[in-house]
Design a protein around this motif. Structure first.
Motif: not given
Length: 264
Positions: A9-17
């Motif tokens: 998988a690729v998850v963007t915005g993975a640094g928070s929330g």
């Protein structure tokens, strides 16, 4: 781990929330995940969280090497190209893109006072960034063997109903619905499924203000209930782990008592 045995998988915005919660959920349930975001240090924090002993039943400590942190500004085509090249080099294929990176923009600014550069920043991140990542994922899913994969876009409740003074955010989230539908249609011949999750009041730093007071359509400031972001992560994983012959086209998950149904 063998790329043919492990889902990638690729998850963007993975640094928070929400992005962090989804990435940790996937990593702890056997996925390998490329973590994309603007700050390397927060991506590494997400990876470290997945390596900690989990509290939730049915989840495991993520194996070393399952997470790949890639600093990415999704509004920059060259960053997106580098992200997906890194995924191909490390994992060999791609099974899921969770298109999650986004920004609300300046809060509480009336339409007539919203600066154009603020509008453009929200559009570049929420819409152009989602398109660039979806396009790159689509190409890879079409070309790989076995062919196919899944794209899940984070739409938001604002893809249906706006909040006051949120024109840039709301416009981009409505546009994401069109992106989802077009990807879903165009992906059919190549076993590329695309769905959208619309989330309301998950407990993150972005929604913390909801618990103290959020502007309503009648002008009042009213505290709103929130839900555990882990419930969102489990919903995304359910959508992601369906066989490609099945697709959740649109899912809405929200705090049960939030003022959405009947908002206005």
């Amino acid at each position: 781990m063998n790329a043919m045995q492990t889902k990638i998988a690729v998850v963007t915005g993975a640094g928070s929330g929400i992005g962090r919660a989804v990435a940790v959920e996937l990593l702890r349930t056997g996925w390998s995940v490329a973590l994309a975001g603007r700050r390397t240090e927060t991506l590494e924090e997400t990876a470290a969280l997945a390596l900690e002993a989990p509290e939730a039943p049915g989840t495991l400590e993520a194996p070393a090497g399952a997470a790949l942190a890639v600093r990415t500004d999704v509004s920059r085509p060259e960053d997106v190209a580098a992200l997906f090249a890194a995924v191909r080099e490390r994992f060999g294929r791609l099974d899921l893109l969770f298109n999650n990176a986004g920004t609300f923009g300046p809060g509480g600014v009336p339409v007539e006072e919203l600066p154009y550069d603020a509008w453009q920043h929200v559009v570049n991140t929420n819409l152009n960034g989602a398109f660039l990542c979806a396009q790159a994922a689509y190409r890879q899913m079409k070309e790989q063997d076995p062919q196919g994969g899944r794209i899940i876009n984070n739409g938001s409740i604002s893809a249906h109903t706006p909040r006051p003074h949120s024109i840039a955010y709301t416009a981009t989230k409505h546009a994401l619905t069109g992106l989802t539908k077009s990807l879903s249609l165009d992906g059919r011949p190549y076993r590329i499924a695309c769905g959208q999750i619309d989330i309301g009041n998950a407990a993150t730093d972005m929604t913390r203000r909801m618990e103290t007071g959020a502007l309503q359509a009648n002008g009042e400031m009213v505290p709103e209930p929130v839900m555990d972001v882990a419930d969102v992560a489990r919903t995304v994983r359910h959508m992601a782990e369906l066989p490609l012959e099945a697709n959740v086209q649109f899912a809405t998950v929200l705090a049960t008592a939030m003022p959405y149904v009947g908002r206005g």
